[in-house]
Structures are given as C-alpha cells and as structure tokens.
Design a protein around this motif. Sequence first.
Motif, short mmCIF file in Angstrom:
data_model
loop_
_atom_site.label_atom_id
_atom_site.label_comp_id
_atom_site.label_asym_id
_atom_site.label_seq_id
_atom_site.Cartn_x
_atom_site.Cartn_y
_atom_site.Cartn_z
N GLY A 191 0.79 -1.23 0.00
CA GLY A 191 0.00 0.00 0.00
C GLY A 191 0.82 1.27 0.00
N VAL A 192 2.15 1.12 -0.17
CA VAL A 192 3.04 2.28 -0.21
C VAL A 192 3.06 2.83 -1.64
N ASP A 193 3.02 4.15 -1.76
CA ASP A 193 2.97 4.81 -3.07
C ASP A 193 4.39 5.12 -3.54
N VAL A 194 4.98 4.23 -4.34
CA VAL A 194 6.36 4.39 -4.79
C VAL A 194 6.43 5.39 -5.94
N GLN A 195 7.22 6.45 -5.74
CA GLN A 195 7.38 7.50 -6.74
C GLN A 195 8.65 7.21 -7.56
N VAL A 196 8.48 6.76 -8.77
CA VAL A 196 9.60 6.30 -9.59
C VAL A 196 10.23 7.44 -10.37
N GLY A 197 11.54 7.62 -10.18
CA GLY A 197 12.29 8.63 -10.93
C GLY A 197 13.17 7.98 -11.98
N GLU A 198 13.98 8.77 -12.63
CA GLU A 198 14.90 8.24 -13.64
C GLU A 198 15.94 7.33 -12.98
N PRO A 199 16.33 6.24 -13.68
CA PRO A 199 17.33 5.35 -13.11
C PRO A 199 18.63 6.09 -12.77
N TRP A 200 19.14 5.84 -11.57
CA TRP A 200 20.44 6.34 -11.09
C TRP A 200 20.49 7.84 -10.85
N ALA A 201 19.42 8.57 -11.15
CA ALA A 201 19.40 10.02 -10.91
C ALA A 201 18.83 10.29 -9.53
N PRO A 202 19.26 11.39 -8.89
CA PRO A 202 18.72 11.71 -7.57
C PRO A 202 17.20 11.86 -7.60
N ASN A 203 16.53 11.23 -6.66
CA ASN A 203 15.08 11.36 -6.52
C ASN A 203 14.75 11.25 -5.04
N VAL A 204 14.41 12.39 -4.44
CA VAL A 204 14.10 12.45 -3.01
C VAL A 204 12.63 12.84 -2.86
N VAL A 205 11.91 12.09 -2.05
CA VAL A 205 10.49 12.34 -1.82
C VAL A 205 10.28 12.65 -0.33
N VAL A 206 9.59 13.73 -0.06
CA VAL A 206 9.28 14.12 1.32
C VAL A 206 7.77 14.03 1.52
N ASP A 207 7.35 13.21 2.49
CA ASP A 207 5.93 13.08 2.81
C ASP A 207 5.80 13.11 4.33
N ARG A 208 5.30 14.24 4.83
CA ARG A 208 5.23 14.47 6.27
C ARG A 208 6.63 14.37 6.89
N ASN A 209 6.85 13.53 7.89
CA ASN A 209 8.19 13.47 8.50
C ASN A 209 9.08 12.43 7.84
N LEU A 210 8.59 11.81 6.77
CA LEU A 210 9.34 10.75 6.08
C LEU A 210 10.06 11.32 4.86
N VAL A 211 11.39 11.09 4.81
CA VAL A 211 12.21 11.54 3.69
C VAL A 211 12.88 10.30 3.08
N THR A 212 12.61 10.04 1.81
CA THR A 212 13.14 8.83 1.18
C THR A 212 13.89 9.17 -0.10
N GLY A 213 14.86 8.31 -0.45
CA GLY A 213 15.64 8.49 -1.66
C GLY A 213 15.70 7.21 -2.46
N GLN A 214 15.81 7.34 -3.77
CA GLN A 214 15.67 6.20 -4.67
C GLN A 214 16.92 5.34 -4.80
N ASN A 215 18.10 5.94 -4.69
CA ASN A 215 19.33 5.24 -5.08
C ASN A 215 20.53 5.92 -4.41
N PRO A 216 21.75 5.41 -4.65
CA PRO A 216 22.91 6.04 -4.00
C PRO A 216 23.05 7.53 -4.28
N ALA A 217 22.72 7.96 -5.48
CA ALA A 217 22.83 9.38 -5.83
C ALA A 217 21.87 10.25 -5.03
N SER A 218 20.88 9.62 -4.42
CA SER A 218 19.88 10.36 -3.64
C SER A 218 20.28 10.55 -2.19
N SER A 219 21.36 9.89 -1.75
CA SER A 219 21.68 9.90 -0.32
C SER A 219 22.13 11.27 0.19
#
Length: 231
Positions: A191-219
Amino acid sequence: MSKILFVMTGADQWTLADGTKHPTGFWAEEAAAPYEAFRAAGHDVVVATPGGVVPPVDKGSLAAEANGGQENADRIAALLDTMTELREPVRLEDVRVDDYAALFYPGGHGPMEDLAVDADSGRLLTLALNSGKPLGVVCHGPAALLAATGDDGANAFAGYRVAAFTNTEETLGGLADKAEWLLQDRLTEAGVDVQVGEPWAPNVVVDRNLVTGQNPASSAPLAVELLKKLG
C-alpha cells in the motif's frame, strides 16, 4: 547537539530466488554521504544493527565504477575508516526512539535480507513515524518498511509517498531476474505509493516526516532534506 540513529543491516549475504547467496552489506555512499552531512551540521551519530553486529560494507560499493572514479571511491573508503560508530554498534533490540532526534536507514541489498523481516526495526519505524521525528530511508533501505506492520497486518507506511530502488534499476543492475522479490513490487503490495524517478538520478520524496531516496545518488540530497527537518 542531537543524536541521529543509523539503523543498518547486519547481513553480508542476500539470498536469491534459487537459494544461492549474493555477497552484500550496506552501500558505502549511502552511509558515508549522510554521515558526513550530519556530522558537519554538529550532530552525533549512533549505529544500531540486529544483534549489535558490525555492519558489513558491500565490497562492490567501494569499486571505482560505483563511485564515479577511483578518487571518489578512495575518499569514501577513507571516510568509512574514520567512522568509529560503525565498529561500535548498539543492539537494535535495545534502542529507545526517544533517545534520538532522527532515524536514518542506509541501503544496499543487506536490508532485503534482514531488516525487511526484523520486528524490532519495524517497531522502531512505526514509533518514529508516529512520533513525528524526521525519518530518512534510502535505496534498498525501504525494505525495512515492510516489517512495520500493525496488529491488523496493515503496513504503517501505507498511503505514504516514498522513493526506493526501482524495478528498472534492479534490472539494469543485473539482479532483477535472480531476486526472490523486488522492492518496488513488495512496497506497492503493502500500500506504499512508490514515486519512480529516472534510473540512477537523484530522486528524493518528502511526505510528512518521512524523507526517502531512490538510489545512491539520492543519499546526499536526502541528508539535506533531513537536516532541514531537524532545524
């Protein structure tokens, strides 16, 4: 000065669909870049792992081709060597969320093996989410979200928008057809809404107090967003 908890894998192998073991651990950049940012901002870091084992680094994450060249690979390896916290982890089972200003989960395939099914980690994640504390999770780290289930079996992160290592990236990395399950698929099923970005490119999603990143480049950009929440 506040304390940030790094919840890290203790697994040095990932079990594939055919039962073979793929060498793994945590991904070097995903621990090193946020650590550097948090320490520069004046925060202390504490590392926790299941059983308090020393977190193993994925040897592949130290290769030149994984770090944009040998120079950066050497820099990250040298930084890991200075991280005494990695050699002195606390037991995940003993952690109290109230003792930390924020929680952070690096990736690597290791969390697919242990944190994805670790009830103590799932409990911490649920408590952190409900407390409103900043919570950062990157790459394969969101595998840990799968263990954050309530008594009703529902996932605590259902309905949250997150970035996580994608099916496309797993395919490009050569392991999708060997994996027992894929992170993007399992998160979606929960039930998690995965926000897919370009492969290997930075992709950071902020939802309330949760901050997530897609890949190493997002760290590194994820660390910036987490620090904003810490004020």
